[in-house]
Write a protein that holds these residues in place. Structure first.
Motif, mmCIF file in Angstrom:
data_model
loop_
_atom_site.group_PDB
_atom_site.id
_atom_site.type_symbol
_atom_site.label_atom_id
_atom_site.label_comp_id
_atom_site.label_asym_id
_atom_site.label_seq_id
_atom_site.Cartn_x
_atom_site.Cartn_y
_atom_site.Cartn_z
ATOM 1 N N MET A 27 0.859 -1.202 0.000
ATOM 2 C CA MET A 27 0.000 0.000 0.000
ATOM 3 C C MET A 27 0.888 1.243 0.000
ATOM 4 O O MET A 27 1.748 1.406 0.858
ATOM 5 C CB MET A 27 -0.903 -0.025 1.250
ATOM 6 C CG MET A 27 -1.604 1.288 1.565
ATOM 7 S SD MET A 27 -3.160 1.444 0.684
ATOM 8 C CE MET A 27 -3.661 3.100 1.147
ATOM 9 N N CYS B 104 -4.016 1.954 -5.003
ATOM 10 C CA CYS B 104 -3.895 1.356 -3.668
ATOM 11 C C CYS B 104 -5.116 1.717 -2.819
ATOM 12 O O CYS B 104 -5.587 0.902 -2.022
ATOM 13 C CB CYS B 104 -2.611 1.803 -2.984
ATOM 14 S SG CYS B 104 -1.122 0.944 -3.538
ATOM 15 N N HIS C 58 1.829 -2.973 -4.749
ATOM 16 C CA HIS C 58 2.105 -1.720 -5.457
ATOM 17 C C HIS C 58 3.382 -1.871 -6.289
ATOM 18 O O HIS C 58 4.476 -2.020 -5.750
ATOM 19 C CB HIS C 58 2.253 -0.542 -4.493
ATOM 20 C CG HIS C 58 2.542 0.742 -5.219
ATOM 21 N ND1 HIS C 58 1.542 1.559 -5.719
ATOM 22 C CD2 HIS C 58 3.708 1.310 -5.589
ATOM 23 C CE1 HIS C 58 2.097 2.588 -6.345
ATOM 24 N NE2 HIS C 58 3.404 2.460 -6.282
#
Ligand code: AMP
Ligand code: ZN
Length: 115
Positions: free
Chosen positions: A1, A8, A47
């Motif tokens: 994140m 995200c 991510h």
């Protein structure tokens, strides 16, 4: 994140999206500005900013994303007719959101070359 990343925030539920598919590694949701009758974005939950940031440990993830694209295409009824999966990488490639995503476009005849 990553806290300042739009996608995200969709993964965490802080920003709403119409989720079409989710598993432990990826989610797929409707593109907010569709370029075809069916336009979904498939993204890893991890991510990763761009395709250039992929490493060998992501190889299985990318294969999985293409299988998810096929499943969504079949479930949506446009797999046999045909569809397109697109990744835009960096600015000249058309990327504007810096979390790796694959556009899944279906429901119309695609043209080539793309713009
Ligand atoms: P790209 O140009 O490849 O980076 O694609 C980014 C895509 O994200 C575009 O097709 C946008 O329409 C889409 N998009 C931007 N914001 C949202 C959002 N909040 N929910 C869904 N799709 C979005
Ligand atoms: Zn992100």
């Amino acid at each position: 994140m990553t806290s300042d990343c739009l996608f995200c925030k969709i993964i965490s539920g802080d920003i709403p999206a119409t989720i079409r598919y989710e598993d432990d590694r990826v989610i797929a949701f409707d593109d907010i500005d569709p370029k075809a009758p069916c336009h979904f974005l498939i993204i890893p939950k991890k991510h990763i900013a761009t395709a250039l940031d992929l490493t060998p440990e992501d190889n299985e993830l990318i294969g999985h994303i293409y299988q998810v694209a096929g499943k969504i295409a079949r479930d949506s009824g446009f797999a046999d007719a045909g569809y397109r999966v697109v990744n835009n990488c960096n600015k000249a490639g058309g990327q504007v959101v810096w979390h790796l995503h694959f556009h899944l476009l279906g429901g119309r005849n695609m043209t080539w070359p793309p713009g």
